[in-house]
Scaffold this motif. Structure first.
Motif, mmCIF file in Angstrom:
data_model
loop_
_atom_site.group_PDB
_atom_site.id
_atom_site.type_symbol
_atom_site.label_atom_id
_atom_site.label_comp_id
_atom_site.label_asym_id
_atom_site.label_seq_id
_atom_site.Cartn_x
_atom_site.Cartn_y
_atom_site.Cartn_z
ATOM 1 N N ALA A 162 0.858 -1.181 0.000
ATOM 2 C CA ALA A 162 0.000 0.000 0.000
ATOM 3 C C ALA A 162 0.894 1.231 0.000
ATOM 4 O O ALA A 162 1.872 1.287 0.752
ATOM 5 C CB ALA A 162 -0.924 -0.003 1.214
ATOM 6 N N PHE A 163 0.573 2.174 -0.874
ATOM 7 C CA PHE A 163 1.330 3.420 -1.006
ATOM 8 C C PHE A 163 0.463 4.567 -0.506
ATOM 9 O O PHE A 163 -0.698 4.675 -0.899
ATOM 10 C CB PHE A 163 1.634 3.718 -2.483
ATOM 11 N N LEU A 164 1.034 5.435 0.299
ATOM 12 C CA LEU A 164 0.365 6.672 0.682
ATOM 13 C C LEU A 164 0.927 7.786 -0.184
ATOM 14 O O LEU A 164 2.141 8.035 -0.185
ATOM 15 C CB LEU A 164 0.593 6.993 2.162
ATOM 16 N N SER B 247 0.002 6.161 -13.068
ATOM 17 C CA SER B 247 -1.030 6.244 -14.095
ATOM 18 C C SER B 247 -2.239 7.050 -13.612
ATOM 19 O O SER B 247 -2.740 7.914 -14.321
ATOM 20 C CB SER B 247 -1.472 4.833 -14.484
ATOM 21 N N ASP B 248 -2.683 6.765 -12.388
ATOM 22 C CA ASP B 248 -3.891 7.420 -11.863
ATOM 23 C C ASP B 248 -3.618 8.804 -11.276
ATOM 24 O O ASP B 248 -4.507 9.652 -11.268
ATOM 25 C CB ASP B 248 -4.550 6.542 -10.801
ATOM 26 N N VAL C 207 3.323 -3.206 -9.507
ATOM 27 C CA VAL C 207 1.905 -3.051 -9.836
ATOM 28 C C VAL C 207 1.401 -1.734 -9.238
ATOM 29 O O VAL C 207 0.761 -0.926 -9.912
ATOM 30 C CB VAL C 207 1.072 -4.248 -9.308
ATOM 31 N N ALA C 208 1.721 -1.495 -7.960
ATOM 32 C CA ALA C 208 1.216 -0.302 -7.270
ATOM 33 C C ALA C 208 1.856 0.988 -7.774
ATOM 34 O O ALA C 208 1.166 1.990 -7.944
ATOM 35 C CB ALA C 208 1.420 -0.449 -5.761
ATOM 36 N N ILE D 215 -2.878 3.761 -2.646
ATOM 37 C CA ILE D 215 -2.867 2.878 -3.809
ATOM 38 C C ILE D 215 -2.352 1.525 -3.338
ATOM 39 O O ILE D 215 -1.333 1.447 -2.635
ATOM 40 C CB ILE D 215 -1.933 3.425 -4.912
ATOM 41 N N THR D 216 -3.033 0.456 -3.726
ATOM 42 C CA THR D 216 -2.604 -0.884 -3.338
ATOM 43 C C THR D 216 -2.210 -1.697 -4.561
ATOM 44 O O THR D 216 -2.599 -1.386 -5.682
ATOM 45 C CB THR D 216 -3.714 -1.628 -2.564
#
Length: 160
Positions: A49-51, A84-85, A77-78, A58-59
């Protein structure tokens, strides 16, 4: 000839309950997504999980494929999903956890070399350190203050 010593400083937590509240929440998100990893071959599940600076989490989890090189690690992946998002939004903290369906993983599992290289580029480009927290299924958690603590002498675009 000159010998140069490189050193890395880590912080060791005995359990999730010792982590700052924000990081406990992040690690719990990593644990949750770890359980949905697609790892039918290795039986080794990884979640992250990224903060982000904007507060978004984002996971990602590992995704295997019968043609092994075609799979992908949770961290990449994350990070690619985050990029991208939310392009240009810095990553502040990363929580990583791993477990095996074959045996108990009680030691912290650090990102693999390919993930370290990929994440280092994001840290270098954003000019802001990323805190990394990693653990196994249970037990101690290691924290580094920067991805570059895990990859000293990193290769980056300045060499191209």
């Amino acid at each position: 000839m000159k010998k140069i010593n490189l050193s890395t400083s880590i912080t060791l937590f005995n359990s999730i309950s010792e982590l700052p509240e924000e990081v406990q929440s992040l690690m719990n998100e990593a644990i949750k997504i770890r359980e949905t990893a697609y790892a039918p071959y290795s039986k080794f599940l990884v979640g992250t999980a990224f903060l982000l600076e904007n507060g978004e989490v984002i996971t990602g989890n590992n995704q295997e494929n019968a043609a092994y090189p075609s799979g992908m690690c949770a961290e990449r992946v994350a990070v690619w999903k985050a990029s991208s998002d939310y392009p240009g939004i810095p990553i502040l903290k990363i929580a990583i956890t791993a477990k095996s369906l074959n045996n108990l993983v009680s030691e912290p599992i650090a990102p693999c070399g390919a993930c370290r290289q990929t994440l280092s580029e994001y840290e270098i480009n954003q000019k802001y350190n990323i805190e990394i927290y990693f653990m196994g299924e249970t037990g101690k958690i290691i924290k580094t203050d920067s991805l570059l603590d895990l990859l000293p002498l990193a290769f980056d675009k300045s060499f191209l």
